[in-house]
Design a protein around this motif. Structure first.
Motif, PDB file in Angstrom:
ATOM      1  N   THR A 160       0.804   3.839  -3.062  1.00  0.00           N
ATOM      2  CA  THR A 160       0.516   5.257  -2.823  1.00  0.00           C
ATOM      3  C   THR A 160       1.552   6.139  -3.498  1.00  0.00           C
ATOM      4  O   THR A 160       1.192   7.101  -4.194  1.00  0.00           O
ATOM      5  CB  THR A 160       0.489   5.540  -1.308  1.00  0.00           C
ATOM      6  N   SER A 191       0.836  -1.206   0.000  1.00  0.00           N
ATOM      7  CA  SER A 191       0.000   0.000   0.000  1.00  0.00           C
ATOM      8  C   SER A 191       0.868   1.253   0.000  1.00  0.00           C
ATOM      9  O   SER A 191       0.525   2.250  -0.640  1.00  0.00           O
ATOM     10  CB  SER A 191      -0.969   0.002   1.184  1.00  0.00           C
ATOM     11  N   SER A 192       1.999   1.206   0.684  1.00  0.00           N
ATOM     12  CA  SER A 192       2.916   2.356   0.661  1.00  0.00           C
ATOM     13  C   SER A 192       3.496   2.562  -0.731  1.00  0.00           C
ATOM     14  O   SER A 192       3.538   3.689  -1.243  1.00  0.00           O
ATOM     15  CB  SER A 192       4.059   2.145   1.661  1.00  0.00           C
TER      16      SER A 192
END
Length: 176
Positions: A85, A81-82
């Motif tokens: 993003t 998810s990092s």
């Protein structure tokens, strides 16, 4: 020696995964190259599409290795998810690049025209009549009747109407 005993299953699964990745890369490469031959696609474009597909396969293999070696799912989701993003923000700023790459892949598999075709691009503000010189990952290179080389984005090749014309040289009759 304890390492081999403790992680035998993981080592065997890793070996099987690596063999599957190598075999699938070979099979996919052969399939894409045979499709490219049938559709008379340039080798340069074929290598570019293979590069994209191999990258995707490598990412899937890394995910497989992470699962095999038992990394915690919550840690995987945090990392992905990092990364997503950061990539999402970067790609939002550069959506045009992503759009051109995607269009290049689409044009590879369903390209109604090829290098050497003489085309007319129905752009209301700037109509173009030119010959396709080269097709790259981001752009199509066009040669106008005046000999000018134009660089045209791949995503516009999908969005704007294009007519395939007879090449001006084909209309001339050669007599002795």
């Amino acid at each position: 020696m304890d390492y081999l005993n403790d992680f035998t299953k993981e080592l065997i699964a890793t070996g099987i995964l690596l063999i599957l990745v190598i075999l699938s890369r070979l099979i996919v490469s052969k399939l894409i190259r045979s499709f490219a031959k049938r559709s008379q696609t340039i080798e340069k474009r074929t290598r570019l599409v293979l590069k994209y597909i191999h990258l995707l396969m490598n990412i899937i293999a890394v995910i497989g290795l992470i699962i095999i070696w038992g990394v915690q799912t919550k840690d995987i989701f945090i990392v992905f998810s990092s990364i997503a993003t950061v990539v999402g923000v970067a790609m939002f700023a550069q959506w045009s690049i992503l759009s051109n790459i995607t269009s290049g892949i689409i044009l590879f598999f369903s390209f109604p025209y090829k290098i050497g075709d003489y085309i007319f691009i129905h752009d209301k503000d700037f109509p173009i009549e030119a010959e396709i010189e080269d097709i790259g990952a981001f752009h199509v290179y066009l040669k106008t009747p005046k000999g000018e080389i134009m660089v045209y984005p791949n995503n516009l090749m999908l969005q704007i109407g294009i007519t395939i014309l007879k090449h001006p040289d084909e209309e001339k009759e050669f007599t002795d």
